[in-house]
Scaffold this motif. Structure first.
Motif, mmCIF file in Angstrom:
data_model
loop_
_atom_site.group_PDB
_atom_site.id
_atom_site.type_symbol
_atom_site.label_atom_id
_atom_site.label_comp_id
_atom_site.label_asym_id
_atom_site.label_seq_id
_atom_site.Cartn_x
_atom_site.Cartn_y
_atom_site.Cartn_z
ATOM 1 N N TYR A 1 0.815 -1.223 0.000
ATOM 2 C CA TYR A 1 0.000 0.000 0.000
ATOM 3 C C TYR A 1 0.841 1.263 0.000
ATOM 4 O O TYR A 1 0.329 2.350 0.276
ATOM 5 N N ASP B 1 -15.610 9.116 -3.818
ATOM 6 C CA ASP B 1 -16.750 8.371 -4.342
ATOM 7 C C ASP B 1 -16.775 8.328 -5.865
ATOM 8 O O ASP B 1 -17.184 7.321 -6.456
ATOM 9 N N ILE C 1 -8.718 -2.750 -1.893
ATOM 10 C CA ILE C 1 -8.565 -1.349 -1.507
ATOM 11 C C ILE C 1 -8.743 -1.240 -0.002
ATOM 12 O O ILE C 1 -9.748 -1.701 0.551
ATOM 13 N N ARG C 2 -7.773 -0.658 0.672
ATOM 14 C CA ARG C 2 -7.843 -0.490 2.128
ATOM 15 C C ARG C 2 -8.832 0.625 2.455
ATOM 16 O O ARG C 2 -8.779 1.709 1.871
ATOM 17 N N LYS C 3 -9.739 0.358 3.399
ATOM 18 C CA LYS C 3 -10.781 1.323 3.746
ATOM 19 C C LYS C 3 -10.190 2.664 4.153
ATOM 20 O O LYS C 3 -10.692 3.731 3.764
ATOM 21 N N MET D 1 -9.264 4.651 0.994
ATOM 22 C CA MET D 1 -10.202 4.605 -0.122
ATOM 23 C C MET D 1 -10.267 5.948 -0.852
ATOM 24 O O MET D 1 -10.355 6.995 -0.207
ATOM 25 N N LEU E 1 -12.733 -4.804 -0.437
ATOM 26 C CA LEU E 1 -12.444 -3.805 0.584
ATOM 27 C C LEU E 1 -11.738 -4.463 1.762
ATOM 28 O O LEU E 1 -12.182 -5.496 2.269
ATOM 29 N N MET F 1 -14.378 5.665 -7.043
ATOM 30 C CA MET F 1 -14.923 4.335 -6.754
ATOM 31 C C MET F 1 -16.077 4.009 -7.708
ATOM 32 O O MET F 1 -16.195 2.864 -8.163
ATOM 33 N N PHE G 1 -21.380 -1.110 2.505
ATOM 34 C CA PHE G 1 -20.296 -1.248 1.522
ATOM 35 C C PHE G 1 -20.750 -2.119 0.348
ATOM 36 O O PHE G 1 -20.351 -1.889 -0.793
#
Length: 420
Positions: free
Chosen positions: A40, A98, A90-92, A95, A115, A101, A132
């Motif tokens: 990451y 919007d 994807i690490r919360k 993130m 997630l 995403m 989610f």
């Protein structure tokens, strides 16, 4: 839910890419169902190095792998999935916004986007997990979990498919896999440990995991006068015949148990695990029995050479040969590609292929475009003969382009497999 999965994770942050590739390949051979590899780190150089390593992993591993990566833009997720990864994680806490995403979900759908949630730092109830799901995620990796009643209720009542990431120091593998919505457990516990042994223990607890199981009892095999059955061994990818060995009941049972080809040595009169001293293991992909029940066909992932002489195959001494036309499509394309690659690495005067390489990418692309147009024109002709020639011309120029851009047929065929 389908069979439960053991999914080793590899932390690729601050690790040499070669070490990551080697460990991923070892896990793949030794019984892992899938892999989760993450880095990451946010800087561009580290991310590109990581993605390059993932492309190498796609060439060598035989199981699906997901990659956790810092995603800031749509292109980051796209690059991750284009390595051959089955999913991007994807690490919360990292993130993107919007709109990014929404673009990712719109292009790849919930089956490709996972997630990762730190449940200790930010515990999620079933309702918040379901939010989610409504956003577009299909799977969540839950780490730092405690097997409390509230956690149990959360994962039992969520619409998300759950993967639990855990070191298996405090928590029990069988218990974690017993939860209804848990697809698999991702862990680093099995580095230098026997994954198949763990799977057999899980089987005994009625947890459905993938292990080798013989569909025909050894007592139904027809053995030779020495109580042995011959096993013909092929490379599972190419079909190349590698060797002939013999098995007794004990060696066959060991092969099923370990996933590694184990024989009975007639000269030494003892069991023989192929690769035990040389490291040239044969990892089983499939076993089949012939119509007379007296010969086994094993398709394997061969590490190194199969022959004790150092040759890839034991069948390297030609006895007689007749010229014939080889028409196996993949063999022909791979052989032609190798000729093109040889021209690129060792130019030959007067070679049209070297002319294209000398002119560069723009000339190669121009020729690919011209040949594609010729295919369109030829396809309008009711006689398919012309079309055949134009397709062959296009394939040649396409392979020149592949060589110029550092791709080979393994890259293309694996991408096709990933799209199934």
């Amino acid at each position: 839910m389908s069979q439960k999965k053991i999914i080793p994770f590899i932390n690729a942050e601050n690790e040499y890419p070669d070490n990551v590739v080697k460990l991923a390949n070892l896990y793949s051979c030794e019984g892992a169902d899938e892999l989760f590899i993450y880095n990451y780190t946010g800087d561009e150089a580290s991310r590109e190095e990581f993605l390059s390593a993932m492309r190498e992993i796609d060439k060598v591993v035989d199981v699906p792998f997901s990659i956790g990566i810092y995603v800031e833009r749509f292109e980051d997720a796209k690059k991750a999935l284009y390595t051959g990864a089955s999913k991007v994680v994807i690490r919360k806490a990292l993130m993107p916004d919007d709109q990014v995403m929404k673009e990712i979900f719109g292009r790849f759908g919930r089956s490709k986007v996972v997630l990762e949630i730190d449940m200790k730092a930010d515990f999620q109830s079933a309702d918040s997990l379901n939010a989610f799901y409504e956003q577009g995620f299909g799977t969540a990796v839950l780490k730092h979990i405690d097997t409390t009643e509230s956690f149990h209720q959360a994962i039992e009542n969520t619409k998300l498919t759950c993967i639990i990431r855990d070191g298996l120091i405090r928590n029990d593998l069988a218990e974690l896999l017993s939860y209804q919505n848990v697809y698999g457990v991702s862990t680093n516990y099995f580095e230098d440990k026997d994954i198949y042994k763990a799977k057999r223990a899980l089987k005994q607890k009625d947890i459905d995991v993938e292990v080798f199981e013989s569909l025909i009892d050894f007592s139904d095999f027809k053995l030779n006068a020495d109580g042995l059955i011959p096993a013909i061994v092929q490379d599972y990818r190419t079909g190349e015949v590698l060797m002939l060995g013999y098995m007794n009941e004990e060696s066959y049972a060991k092969t099923i148990e370990s996933g590694k080809m184990t024989y009975f040595s007639r000269s030494r009169q003892e069991l023989w695990l192929k690769g035990e001293t040389s490291g040239h293991f044969q990892y089983v992909k499939s076993l089949a029995l012939d119509c007379d029940n007296d010969t086994i066909l094993a398709k394997v992932h061969q590490v190194g050479a199969a022959c004790h002489t150092g040759h890839r195959s034991c069948f390297f001494q030609k006895l007689a040969e007749k010229e014939y036309v080889q028409t196996n499509p993949l063999n022909i394309l791979m052989e032609d590609y190798q000729v093109i690659l040889e021209r690129k690495e060792h130019p030959k005067e007067g070679s049209y292929t070297n002319y294209l390489f000398d002119k560069g990418i723009d000339k190669i692309l121009k020729k690919c475009g011209e040949e594609a147009t010729e295919i369109v024109i030829a396809a309008k002709n009711p006689d398919a003969e012309e079309l055949k020639y134009e397709i062959a011309d296009f394939l040649y120029h396409m392979m020149v382009l592949m060589a110029e851009c550092g791709l080979d047929w393994e890259d293309i065929t694996r991408e096709l497999v990933n799209r199934r």
